[in-house]
Write a protein that holds these residues in place. Structure first.
Motif, PDB file in Angstrom:
ATOM      1  N   THR A   1      -3.883   5.035  -7.115  1.00 51.13           N
ATOM      2  CA  THR A   1      -3.696   3.616  -6.784  1.00 51.13           C
ATOM      3  C   THR A   1      -2.377   3.062  -7.317  1.00 51.13           C
ATOM      4  O   THR A   1      -2.064   1.894  -7.090  1.00 51.13           O
TER       5      THR A   1
ATOM      6  N   LYS B   1      -5.010  -5.706  -4.729  1.00 53.17           N
ATOM      7  CA  LYS B   1      -5.859  -6.286  -3.687  1.00 53.17           C
ATOM      8  C   LYS B   1      -7.056  -5.382  -3.447  1.00 53.17           C
ATOM      9  O   LYS B   1      -7.014  -4.184  -3.692  1.00 53.17           O
ATOM     10  N   ARG B   2      -8.107  -5.999  -2.923  1.00 54.97           N
ATOM     11  CA  ARG B   2      -9.336  -5.270  -2.626  1.00 54.97           C
ATOM     12  C   ARG B   2      -9.757  -5.475  -1.182  1.00 54.97           C
ATOM     13  O   ARG B   2     -10.854  -5.108  -0.787  1.00 54.97           O
TER      14      ARG B   2
ATOM     15  N   ASP C   1       0.793  -1.232   0.000  1.00 53.56           N
ATOM     16  CA  ASP C   1       0.000   0.000   0.000  1.00 53.56           C
ATOM     17  C   ASP C   1       0.830   1.289   0.000  1.00 53.56           C
ATOM     18  O   ASP C   1       0.333   2.341   0.406  1.00 53.56           O
TER      19      ASP C   1
ATOM     20  N   MET D   1      -2.890  -3.605   6.795  1.00 55.34           N
ATOM     21  CA  MET D   1      -2.274  -4.441   5.769  1.00 55.34           C
ATOM     22  C   MET D   1      -1.189  -5.345   6.330  1.00 55.34           C
ATOM     23  O   MET D   1      -1.157  -6.539   6.037  1.00 55.34           O
TER      24      MET D   1
ATOM     25  N   THR E   1      -3.824  -1.294  -3.261  1.00 55.46           N
ATOM     26  CA  THR E   1      -5.257  -1.394  -3.032  1.00 55.46           C
ATOM     27  C   THR E   1      -6.008  -0.539  -4.039  1.00 55.46           C
ATOM     28  O   THR E   1      -5.650   0.619  -4.264  1.00 55.46           O
TER      29      THR E   1
ATOM     30  N   THR F   1      -7.874  -6.112   3.070  1.00 59.18           N
ATOM     31  CA  THR F   1      -6.763  -5.687   3.903  1.00 59.18           C
ATOM     32  C   THR F   1      -5.529  -6.548   3.689  1.00 59.18           C
ATOM     33  O   THR F   1      -4.423  -6.043   3.534  1.00 59.18           O
TER      34      THR F   1
END
Length: 183
Positions: free
Chosen positions: A77, A92-93, A9, A125, A46, A95
């Motif tokens: 993003t 990823k969508r 992230d 995360m 994310t 945590t």
């Protein structure tokens, strides 16, 4: 290759909108060229569908409403650090870097059995990915200065107590991979 560095992230929109996250950029950026010679580097980012079709629960909906920097396809993003041709980028969508992604497939295909975790937030995360990785049998290292949390006390408690109790080795970015325990 038996190790992978997970960078979670550290993307433009998060770094721009959550000031606590910026502290991890210098140590992680310094680590990347060195890590890339000894481990697979995996960036995890994310992004949610702009129409919200992949949202589950209020926490994810709140991030979606926070701005388009969490919407798939927006510049926010994109990974904020240099990604090389040898690196892997995982979308990823949720945590955890494992939830609903092909991360485990990529790691197993490359023979990876131990992970070094960096990213934000430590309580989100990093923690979720650590728990998933532990359940999947990966050896774990958390790079203390490569992670940050909105609440520094939460970061310290997770790193010094919780992550250690899950068997994670705790190092700094400067120490890894040279001092990493070979599993």
């Amino acid at each position: 290759m038996s190790s992978a560095l997970i960078v979670g992230d550290l993307q433009a929109g998060i770094l721009d909108n959550y000031p606590f996250t910026r502290a991890v950029v210098p140590p992680v950026a310094e680590l990347l060229p060195r890590a890339g010679r000894r481990a697979l580097v995996v960036f995890v980012r994310t992004a949610f569908r702009a129409n919200g079709a992949d949202l589950a629960g209020e926490v994810f909906a709140a991030f979606h409403r926070a701005g388009d920097f969490f919407h798939e396809g927006s510049p926010g993003t994109e990974v904020a650090l240099e990604v090389t041709a040898d690196d892997v980028v995982v979308l990823k969508r949720r945590t955890s870097a494992f939830a609903g992604t092909d991360l485990d497939l990529v790691l197993r295909a490359r023979g990876v059995d131990s992970l070094a975790l960096t990213g934000v937030a430590t309580s989100a995360m990093v923690a979720a990915t650590l728990y998933d990785a532990s359940d999947r049998g990966y050896g774990l290292t958390v790079l203390r200065d490569g992670c940050a949390d909105q609440d520094p006390a939460v970061h310290e408690m997770l790193v010094d107590t919780v992550f250690r109790s899950r068997g994670a080795e705790i190092l700094t970015c400067a120490e890894w991979p040279a001092r990493a325990v070979r599993r």
